[in-house]
Design an enzyme around this catalytic site. Sequence first.
Site, PDB file in Angstrom:
ATOM      1  CG  HIS A 195      13.807 -27.106   5.857  1.00 32.07           C
ATOM      2  ND1 HIS A 195      14.620 -26.988   7.471  1.00 32.07           N
ATOM      3  CD2 HIS A 195      14.036 -25.717   4.884  1.00 32.07           C
ATOM      4  CE1 HIS A 195      16.052 -25.553   6.563  1.00 32.07           C
ATOM      5  NE2 HIS A 195      15.373 -25.471   5.811  1.00 32.07           N
TER       6      HIS A 195
ATOM      7  CE  LYS B 260      24.349 -21.083   1.096  1.00 32.26           C
ATOM      8  NZ  LYS B 260      22.995 -21.228   1.558  1.00 32.26           N
TER       9      LYS B 260
ATOM     10  CB  SER C 274      20.362 -24.123   9.268  1.00 26.03           C
ATOM     11  OG  SER C 274      18.548 -25.435   8.884  1.00 26.03           O
TER      12      SER C 274
ATOM     13  NE  ARG D 281      13.773 -17.937   7.723  1.00 26.66           N
ATOM     14  CZ  ARG D 281      15.256 -17.971   7.267  1.00 26.66           C
ATOM     15  NH1 ARG D 281      15.906 -19.500   7.704  1.00 26.66           N
ATOM     16  NH2 ARG D 281      15.592 -17.005   7.018  1.00 26.66           N
TER      17      ARG D 281
END
Length: 165
Positions: A18, A42, A129, A91
């Site tokens: 990030h 989440k 993450s 990514r």
Amino acid sequence: MSLSAIYPGTFDPITNGHHDLVRRASRLFKRVVVAVAASPAKGTLFSLEERVDLAREVLMDLDNVEVTGYDGLTIEFARQNKLDVMVRGLRAVSDFEFEFQLANMSRAMAPELESVFLTPQEELSYISSSMIREIAMLGGDVSLFVHPSVKKALDARYQARRGGR
């Protein structure tokens, strides 16, 4: 360089990947707002306030970057804050389909908000993450993947969950 950008995400936690994307976006745009989403569905490890604080600490070396939390639609946040471009990270090829759908949905709802995709440095492309949380939960060393303050927060959170062992 007169455009302002939003880089939205849950950042649970913010990673070196990030940071790389924000650093690179800060060179492309006059102002970059790192918008930390509340994302109550989440079930985040860190509260919104904790995620904002960690992101601010990690990104404090970037003068034209602001970090703020928000709740609701990202496009509405972007409109309210007069942001022109939404920065998203890719990514791997597996990210593309979701990000492509998201960009098209955003364009349909907010045609004035352009989407730009950045890829992280190759050595950071595998970091996520969720992987960081899992490694930390299992007692692994995440110091290669996150800022020292994030590692400290992860260690403290998981140590508390393991009962201080």
